[in-house]
Design a protein around this motif. Structure first.
Motif, PDB file in Angstrom:
ATOM      1  N   ALA A 151      -4.537   3.161  -1.748  1.00  0.00           N
ATOM      2  CA  ALA A 151      -5.755   2.587  -2.697  1.00  0.00           C
ATOM      3  C   ALA A 151      -5.575   2.498  -3.682  1.00  0.00           C
ATOM      4  O   ALA A 151      -5.740   0.916  -4.310  1.00  0.00           O
ATOM      5  CB  ALA A 151      -6.627   3.488  -1.633  1.00  0.00           C
ATOM      6  N   ALA A 152      -5.268   3.300  -4.536  1.00  0.00           N
ATOM      7  CA  ALA A 152      -4.894   2.930  -5.947  1.00  0.00           C
ATOM      8  C   ALA A 152      -4.149   1.629  -6.618  1.00  0.00           C
ATOM      9  O   ALA A 152      -4.029   0.857  -7.367  1.00  0.00           O
ATOM     10  CB  ALA A 152      -4.454   4.561  -6.896  1.00  0.00           C
ATOM     11  N   ARG A 155      -6.437  -1.357  -5.408  1.00  0.00           N
ATOM     12  CA  ARG A 155      -7.007  -1.625  -6.611  1.00  0.00           C
ATOM     13  C   ARG A 155      -6.210  -1.495  -7.454  1.00  0.00           C
ATOM     14  O   ARG A 155      -6.860  -3.183  -8.094  1.00  0.00           O
ATOM     15  CB  ARG A 155      -7.716  -0.394  -6.169  1.00  0.00           C
ATOM     16  N   GLY A 158      -5.536  -5.324  -7.543  1.00  0.00           N
ATOM     17  CA  GLY A 158      -6.590  -6.308  -7.309  1.00  0.00           C
ATOM     18  C   GLY A 158      -7.274  -6.583  -8.501  1.00  0.00           C
ATOM     19  O   GLY A 158      -8.177  -7.296  -9.119  1.00  0.00           O
ATOM     20  N   ALA A 159      -6.803  -5.905  -9.314  1.00  0.00           N
ATOM     21  CA  ALA A 159      -7.467  -5.714 -10.639  1.00  0.00           C
ATOM     22  C   ALA A 159      -7.172  -6.798 -11.611  1.00  0.00           C
ATOM     23  O   ALA A 159      -6.686  -7.242 -12.000  1.00  0.00           O
ATOM     24  CB  ALA A 159      -7.522  -4.304 -11.390  1.00  0.00           C
TER      25      ALA A 159
END
Length: 161
Positions: A151-152, A155, A158-159
């Motif tokens: 997930a990190a 995430r 997608g930042a």
């Protein structure tokens, strides 16, 4: 007692899977272990593999493995070997199998022109650290291992920057 160390052969993925699963379980990572024997063999026997594996046998029975991959160091400007997993099944520990795997891995690295082998060891694994010290390996005490995963990783990917 006879110890044999050699490169893995096609069809030995299940033995490798058993060893790497045992290592994941002993390190408390079994809940994150998703590899299959087919996954491991697909990577090992690809047309241009970046990974390799040595299997150790004790009296003909699979007893341990050293799974490695190619890496690169900009400091030296060349490929090096990264030891991903060194595993000896619990029933075969303290018999010289880990040392035999490391010795054969050193031959493999030398023959491929790799000037060094890198790996990580769990801070609590004193038996492994004693083995590594015995080989003359040194520990970079100031280094820390980070992992960006799952997930990190998604995430961060997608930042917006």
């Amino acid at each position: 007692m006879t110890i044999e160390v050699r490169s893995i052969k096609s069809g030995e993925g299940p033995a490798l899977l058993a060893m790497t699963r045992a290592l994941a379980e002993s390190h408390g990572f079994l809940d994150k272990y998703t590899a299959t024997a087919e996954d491991l063999e697909r990577a090992l026997f690809a047309s241009d593999p970046i990974v390799g594996c040595l299997l150790a046998f004790c009296d003909g029975e699979p007893a341990g493995c050293a799974f490695w991959h190619r890496s690169f160091t900009t400091a030296r400007g060349c490929e090096v070997m990264y030891l991903e997993d060194l595993s000896v099944l619990p029933a075969y520990q303290r018999r010289g199998i880990g040392l035999a795997l490391l010795q054969r891995l050193a031959v493999e690295a030398r023959d491929r022109g790799f000037p060094s082998i890198y790996w990580l060891s769990m801070g609590w694994n004193e038996k492994a650290q004693a083995l590594y010290d015995k080989t003359g390996a040194t520990c970079d005490e100031g280094m820390r291992f980070y992992r960006l995963a799952d997930a990190a990783l998604i995430r961060l990917a997608g930042a917006k920057s």
